[in-house]
Design an enzyme around this catalytic site. Structure first.
Site: not given
Length: 774
Positions: A325, A361, A420, A443, A606
């Site tokens: 990220w 993600c 997400h 996840d 984000y």
């Protein structure tokens, strides 16, 4: 003794040693095996020749065994003749045909005909067929036959990794067994049944034959392996999904849609899951193998999903994808540039498990959908807008201010992501109380550890909805993502904190997934939470909070008669233009109210992590009784043009205190600057084996040059994924790329393209192409 007459050994010794010669030859060639013959004296030899009657050997036969061993046999008793005939007709397997053709009965009935290759790919809890070619016809009165299927490095019957499959007269469900359904000369066709709890994975097959008399068995090993998958079509399988259209979507559909952006500016992009593509099934099995999960655990979808969640990220186990990220992807592929799981999984497998760079993600989710659908577990990618990241298990999203109402950055570790993306997968949950089966949240994005590993789920969506956060796995974390309240705290002069405001509708909006049977967006928020503000929803929140680290957070009700919210027109601001929003302040009391709003807009990843503030101002607001006032707020392009990061996201934070009542006003609104689409136009007829083309057009929305533009193009059944280096694209310039390709598969297909460059991300497009046979 050498030279003596020998008798043939009994049947109990025959065949103990593989490769032994027939009994008459073994026993009668003793002198030819190197043993020394007893020598006679010269006088005795002369006397025996002169008078043979007086010098007979002890045996009744009068010839010299050594000289005539290969021409004379001893008298053979009846049992030896029977044994010789039995040995000549002993049953054995010459070959095994697994009937694994894509167009054959097995692959069609097991819904595995879309997988690449001609291996036998079957689903558990369902019969399949195979043909055996024997050396003679099978005789049920005298012959025995059974199959062995083994998986893992140390197959064991007790662990379910070694299945001994007997031959039976009638097949029964829920067990390993085989039945002869057809005989034709030396060929036998078997119907084989597997239990609905069978271990999933790669099996080796062997066929063992013997006689009912207990003679030594012979075993034939099949040259081909069998792949066993979960079975959503089998009612006894815990992944059973009782809707054919949903099975087509969540198991068989190899393309889908992923959603991103903000709740008021929802963007979508096509993703190629490609679970049937060449090499993908092998890659998925490799992932299970590399996870070090015992093969015996591969029969339980809860275990498998939990392992997949850990293995898709590389954070602590050298899994598939490296998360990044930072904005610097120079030594890998930008997460926004991917549009398919195929290249990622094939690269991971071909490099023997070297993590692929990079993912965020939606990439983790897209790859997870591929792996789960490939293994037979119904799965879908799900996007949650305004998704909270609770770092302290408080089950609230906490925002801290100092005495001057300035944010305390080092305490604000909780964050709210613009969006997400995770996954839902479908299964029964016999490990939980009744009612918690069905959709489970999982996840693979590495956020927090679960039992020491970066993974999350499966968490029952029903348990999340009702606030039963004490049910495994990782339900508190997912609950906070979708339904935590946002609590604002202010530091007191003595260093303690007081709760000054709460937002009950701040997180968990527009939870989205692709609709069944279409490319439309389906809103599934109601599955994750009761209607916002309803009594059921409040009960769920307060129930969950009692199991968090701040169980008393709801003890003090807050009085509010002034509200503030932020609105945007249409689809919101565009990249390259001024960003305009409206701030609506409402006085719901019969008395006038006065406040000063402190506004701050910051560039934001984000994930909700703020980079830096680019504009601050104070806005005085005077309200008459019951008055609503709209304040126009503008962020000029010049102020943000050099500040943006991935997703082009910004957050506007408003705070203030009502002078008359000391009520605290607080609001955080995230928004993104919309990017243009790639326009893809097919050219020519779409026919299998015939070249066609597609034009890809892009217009730079910025008044500045885009550096190092790269297009990535892929279409399952149309062409393999590849990169096209475009180079620099001037401000407001248009570039057109023409792709030539030859379709290889008929039916509806999607050509997907994305643009990758440092200054502009999330630019992509898709064209629907229906390919016909020649």
């Amino acid at each position: 003794m050498p030279g003596e007459r020998l008798t043939v050994r009994g049947t109990s010794d025959i065949g103990r040693f593989p490769g032994a010669a027939p009994p008459t030859r073994v026993e009668l060639t003793i002198h030819h095996q190197g043993e020394k013959k007893q020598e006679e004296g010269g006088c005795r030899r002369w006397f025996r020749k002169m008078c043979p009657c007086c010098c007979k050997r002890q045996n009744s036969t009068s010839y010299d065994v050594t000289d005539k061993v290969e021409f004379t046999k001893p008298p053979t008793p009846a049992p030896v003749i029977m044994e010789k005939e039995s040995d000549e007709t002993k049953l054995s397997v010459c070959s095994v045909d697994l009937l694994s053709s894509k167009t054959g009965q097995n692959r069609q009935e097991h819904h595995t005909d879309l997988y690449h290759g001609d291996d036998l790919i079957i689903r558990r809890g369902q019969t399949f067929q195979m043909e055996l070619e024997l050396n003679r016809p099978f005789n049920a009165d005298t012959d025995k036959l059974h199959l062995d299927m083994k998986t893992g490095s140390l197959p064991m019957v007790s662990k379910g990794t070694h299945a001994i499959i007997p031959l039976v007269e009638h097949l029964e469900d829920l067990r390993w067994e085989a039945k002869i359904v057809q005989e034709n000369g030396n060929k036998v066709k078997l119907s084989v049944n597997s239990p609905s709890t069978a271990v999933v994975g790669l099996y080796g097959l062997s066929v063992t034959t013997s006689s009912l008399k207990g003679e030594d068995a012979t075993t034939h090993n099949s040259s081909k392996n069998i792949v066993m998958l979960f079975n959503p079509w089998c009612e006894e399988d815990s992944v059973f999904l009782d809707d054919e259209e949903e099975r087509k979507e969540y198991v068989l559909n190899d393309t889908g849609r992923l959603y991103y952006g903000t709740e008021k500016q929802i963007g979508s992009r096509t993703w190629n899951f490609g679970q049937f593509h060449e090499g993908i099934l092998e890659a998925c099995l490799f992932i299970l193998e590399k996870s070090d999960m015992p093969p015996s655990g591969q029969g339980d979808p809860v275990n498998v999903v939990r392992v997949v969640s850990a293995m898709i990220n590389a954070q602590d186990d050298l899994g598939v994808l490296v998360g990044n990220w930072s904005g610097d992807y120079s030594d890998g592929v930008s997460p926004a540039a991917w549009s398919s799981s195929v290249e990622i999984l094939r690269k991971y497998h071909s490099t023997n498990g070297t993590p692929v760079s990079y993912g965020q993600c939606w990439v983790f989710s897209g790859v997870t959908t591929t792996v789960l659908r490939c293994l037979g577990i119904p799965a879908r990618s799900v996007t949650n807008f305004q998704s909270a990241h609770d770092t302290d298990v408080s089950l609230t999203t906490d925002v801290y201010f100092d005495v001057n109402m300035e944010p305390i950055d080092h305490l604000n570790s909780d964050s709210v992501w613009n969006f997400h993306v995770w996954n839902d997968c479908w299964m029964a949950r016999p490990d939980l109380p009744p009612g918690n089966g069905g959709w489970q949240a999982v996840d693979s994005t590495p956020q927090e550890t679960s039992q020491g590993t970066f993974r999350c789920g499966p968490a029952s969506v029903n348990a999340i909805r009702t606030g039963q956060v004490y049910l495994k796995h990782d339900t508190p974390f997912v609950f906070a993502e979708v339904n935590s309240d946002k609590i604002y705290w202010q530091r007191n002069l003595d260093g303690t904190f007081s709760q000054i405001h709460s937002e009950k509708k701040a997180v968990g909006h527009c939870i989205s997934t692709k609709a069944v049977g279409s490319d439309e967006r389906a809103d599934i928020t109601h599955l994750y939470k009761h209607q916002e503000g309803s009594e059921e929803e409040r009960i769920a929140v307060e129930t969950a909070s009692r199991y968090g680290t701040k169980p008393d957070v709801y003890s003090t009700p807050m009085a509010e008669d002034v509200s503030v919210e932020v609105k945007m027109e249409g689809e919101g601001p565009r990249m390259g233009a001024d960003a305009q929003l409206s701030i609506l302040v409402k006085n719901m009391s019969s008395q006038p109210r006065r406040t000063t709003l402190h506004s701050q807009v910051a560039v934001m990843y984000y994930t909700g992590v703020l980079r830096n503030a680019i504009k601050k101002e104070q806005i005085p607001v005077d309200l008459l009784p019951n008055e609503e006032k709209t304040i126009e707020w503008v962020l000029p392009y010049q102020q943000y043009q050099n500040q943006l990061v991935d997703q082009a996201a910004l957050m506007l934070t408003l705070s203030g205190r009502v002078n008359e009542t000391q009520q605290v006003l607080a609001n955080q609104t995230s928004f993104r600057l919309r990017t243009p689409d790639l326009n893809i136009t097919p050219v020519g007829e779409a026919i299998v084996g015939k070249e066609m083309a597609a034009k890809i057009t892009f217009t730079n929305p910025l008044p500045r040059t885009l550096k190092g533009v790269v297009f990535r193009v892929e279409g399952l059944g149309l062409q393999k994924g590849h990169e096209v280096v475009v180079g620099d694209v001037g401000g407001h310039s248009t570039v057109t790329l023409t792709e030539h390709f030859i379709p290889t598969q008929p039916g509806p297909r999607k050509l997907v393209a994305s643009l990758d460059c440092k200054q502009l991300t999330q630019v992509h497009g898709v064209a629907d192409i229906v390919v016909v046979e020649q």
